[in-house]
Write a protein that holds these residues in place. Structure first.
Motif, mmCIF file in Angstrom:
data_model
loop_
_atom_site.group_PDB
_atom_site.id
_atom_site.type_symbol
_atom_site.label_atom_id
_atom_site.label_comp_id
_atom_site.label_asym_id
_atom_site.label_seq_id
_atom_site.Cartn_x
_atom_site.Cartn_y
_atom_site.Cartn_z
ATOM 1 N N MET A 1 0.839 -1.196 0.000
ATOM 2 C CA MET A 1 0.000 0.000 0.000
ATOM 3 C C MET A 1 0.877 1.250 0.000
ATOM 4 O O MET A 1 1.697 1.422 0.906
ATOM 5 N N VAL A 2 0.692 2.091 -1.002
ATOM 6 C CA VAL A 2 1.396 3.365 -1.081
ATOM 7 C C VAL A 2 0.464 4.455 -0.550
ATOM 8 O O VAL A 2 -0.628 4.663 -1.081
ATOM 9 N N ILE A 3 0.872 5.130 0.528
ATOM 10 C CA ILE A 3 0.040 6.162 1.134
ATOM 11 C C ILE A 3 0.290 7.492 0.427
ATOM 12 O O ILE A 3 1.348 8.100 0.551
ATOM 13 N N ARG A 4 -0.693 7.935 -0.347
ATOM 14 C CA ARG A 4 -0.576 9.222 -1.050
ATOM 15 C C ARG A 4 -1.199 10.357 -0.242
ATOM 16 O O ARG A 4 -0.735 11.491 -0.279
ATOM 17 N N SER A 5 -2.277 10.053 0.459
ATOM 18 C CA SER A 5 -2.928 11.060 1.300
ATOM 19 C C SER A 5 -3.593 10.357 2.472
ATOM 20 O O SER A 5 -4.004 9.201 2.366
ATOM 21 N N CYS A 6 -3.648 11.059 3.573
ATOM 22 C CA CYS A 6 -4.236 10.478 4.777
ATOM 23 C C CYS A 6 -4.666 11.611 5.697
ATOM 24 O O CYS A 6 -3.877 12.516 5.982
ATOM 25 N N ASN A 7 -5.917 11.582 6.137
ATOM 26 C CA ASN A 7 -6.355 12.635 7.050
ATOM 27 C C ASN A 7 -7.476 12.153 7.947
ATOM 28 O O ASN A 7 -8.247 11.267 7.586
ATOM 29 N N LEU A 8 -7.531 12.745 9.120
ATOM 30 C CA LEU A 8 -8.607 12.475 10.062
ATOM 31 C C LEU A 8 -9.825 13.263 9.593
ATOM 32 O O LEU A 8 -9.864 14.481 9.685
ATOM 33 N N GLU A 9 -10.804 12.552 9.079
ATOM 34 C CA GLU A 9 -11.926 13.214 8.420
ATOM 35 C C GLU A 9 -13.121 13.435 9.338
ATOM 36 O O GLU A 9 -13.774 14.469 9.274
ATOM 37 N N THR A 10 -13.426 12.459 10.198
ATOM 38 C CA THR A 10 -14.605 12.546 11.054
ATOM 39 C C THR A 10 -14.286 12.018 12.440
ATOM 40 O O THR A 10 -13.619 10.992 12.576
ATOM 41 N N VAL A 11 -14.763 12.741 13.463
ATOM 42 C CA VAL A 11 -14.636 12.306 14.852
ATOM 43 C C VAL A 11 -16.031 12.251 15.447
ATOM 44 O O VAL A 11 -16.762 13.249 15.422
ATOM 45 N N CYS A 12 -16.413 11.095 15.981
ATOM 46 C CA CYS A 12 -17.765 10.915 16.525
ATOM 47 C C CYS A 12 -17.700 10.600 18.012
ATOM 48 O O CYS A 12 -17.016 9.660 18.426
ATOM 49 N N GLY A 13 -18.417 11.395 18.795
ATOM 50 C CA GLY A 13 -18.555 11.127 20.215
ATOM 51 C C GLY A 13 -19.837 10.355 20.492
ATOM 52 O O GLY A 13 -20.551 9.947 19.563
ATOM 53 N N PRO A 14 -20.167 10.163 21.779
ATOM 54 C CA PRO A 14 -21.337 9.357 22.150
ATOM 55 C C PRO A 14 -22.654 9.870 21.584
ATOM 56 O O PRO A 14 -23.569 9.083 21.323
ATOM 57 N N THR A 15 -22.765 11.182 21.385
ATOM 58 C CA THR A 15 -24.028 11.738 20.898
ATOM 59 C C THR A 15 -23.977 12.100 19.418
ATOM 60 O O THR A 15 -24.949 12.630 18.872
ATOM 61 N N SER A 16 -22.844 11.823 18.765
ATOM 62 C CA SER A 16 -22.690 12.191 17.354
ATOM 63 C C SER A 16 -23.408 11.198 16.448
ATOM 64 O O SER A 16 -23.539 10.015 16.769
ATOM 65 N N GLN A 17 -23.845 11.692 15.310
ATOM 66 C CA GLN A 17 -24.402 10.813 14.293
ATOM 67 C C GLN A 17 -23.267 10.264 13.444
ATOM 68 O O GLN A 17 -22.387 11.002 12.990
ATOM 69 N N LEU A 18 -23.265 8.961 13.236
ATOM 70 C CA LEU A 18 -22.206 8.354 12.445
ATOM 71 C C LEU A 18 -22.322 8.762 10.989
ATOM 72 O O LEU A 18 -23.432 8.909 10.468
ATOM 73 N N PRO A 19 -21.189 8.939 10.316
ATOM 74 C CA PRO A 19 -21.243 9.367 8.915
ATOM 75 C C PRO A 19 -21.744 8.250 8.006
ATOM 76 O O PRO A 19 -21.579 7.067 8.301
ATOM 77 N N LYS A 20 -22.350 8.647 6.887
ATOM 78 C CA LYS A 20 -22.765 7.703 5.857
ATOM 79 C C LYS A 20 -21.708 7.736 4.753
ATOM 80 O O LYS A 20 -21.832 8.473 3.780
ATOM 81 N N ASN A 21 -20.671 6.963 4.929
ATOM 82 C CA ASN A 21 -19.564 6.974 3.985
ATOM 83 C C ASN A 21 -19.869 6.117 2.763
ATOM 84 O O ASN A 21 -20.669 5.178 2.830
ATOM 85 N N ASP A 22 -19.215 6.436 1.644
ATOM 86 C CA ASP A 22 -19.388 5.639 0.437
ATOM 87 C C ASP A 22 -18.104 4.897 0.063
ATOM 88 O O ASP A 22 -17.989 4.355 -1.032
ATOM 89 N N LEU A 23 -17.138 4.874 0.988
ATOM 90 C CA LEU A 23 -15.916 4.107 0.807
ATOM 91 C C LEU A 23 -15.907 2.959 1.813
ATOM 92 O O LEU A 23 -16.515 3.054 2.882
ATOM 93 N N PRO A 24 -15.210 1.860 1.501
ATOM 94 C CA PRO A 24 -15.138 0.750 2.450
ATOM 95 C C PRO A 24 -14.436 1.161 3.736
ATOM 96 O O PRO A 24 -13.557 2.023 3.732
#
Length: 206
Positions: A1-24
């Motif tokens: 695996m070649v890492i070209r980009s990497c970032n912390l995109e979403t942070v969810c706490g106990p009351t946060s709604q989980l994201p609806k991602n379209d990637l695995p």
């Protein structure tokens, strides 16, 4: 695996709604002092994107790391931190349960356990629960540099028996210091990406 980009995109706490991602998504779970942040940093080829702390129990959120706009590495809250209150431990457990039950994009789950010790009751409970809800956990035996190579097979057997895992369960010895096992873990992620691309191609043909 070649890492070209990497970032912390979403942070969810106990009351946060989980994201609806379209990637695995691939999820990493483990008790609070098992070296999960160090492993995630190694996978992403970053020194400190996932915060490593001398204080166990630091990860109290669900963190979604976007790698190459191809896959999410999902860092689940560390469980089993003895100094946390029972209410806090229940809250973290509920977050993990909610995520694993609700995300449609989870393609693999990794359970981190310390290779030096027999699995804790929390480790065994997490493994059994992952299996119960339909996942086939891949076990990552962390801190492999802390034992002699001659002890490796013995410790893996202890982990397998302690978790109640069958002979087909994959157990990968890993060290964040020597990077032992890193290629294997990254190969799993590459396979997830390839499988997703193949599935998308088939859907496009339909």
């Amino acid at each position: 695996m070649v890492i070209r980009s990497c970032n912390l995109e979403t942070v969810c706490g106990p009351t946060s709604q989980l994201p609806k991602n379209d990637l695995p998504e691939v999820a990493f779970a483990g008790k609070s002092n098992v070296g999960k942040s160090s492993l995630i940093n190694a996978v992403m080829n970053r020194k400190a994107l996932a915060r490593v702390s001398a204080q166990p129990g630091k990860t109290q959120t669900i963190n979604f790391y976007n790698i190459n706009d191809e896959i999410y590495v999902v860092d689940l809250p560390g469980y089993g931190f003895a100094k946390a209150s029972e209410k806090e431990r229940e809250k973290w457990g509920k977050m993990i349960e909610t995520y694993l039950n609700s995300s449609d994009m989870i393609r693999a789950v990794f359970l981190l356990v310390d290779i030096r010790h027999a699995p804790s009751a929390n480790d065994k409970q997490m493994f059994e629960w992952m299996d119960y809800v339909g996942y086939d956990p891949i076990v990552i035996a962390t801190k492999a540099d802390k034992i002699k190579r001659s002890q490796l097979d013995k410790q893996i057997k202890i982990l397998r028996e302690g978790l109640g895992a069958n002979k087909d369960t994959i157990i990968v010895p890993f060290s964040s210091q020597t990077k032992q096992g890193l290629d294997t873990i990254q190969d799993f992620l590459d396979q997830v990406i390839e499988n997703e691309a193949s599935l998308t191609d088939v859907e496009d043909l339909d």
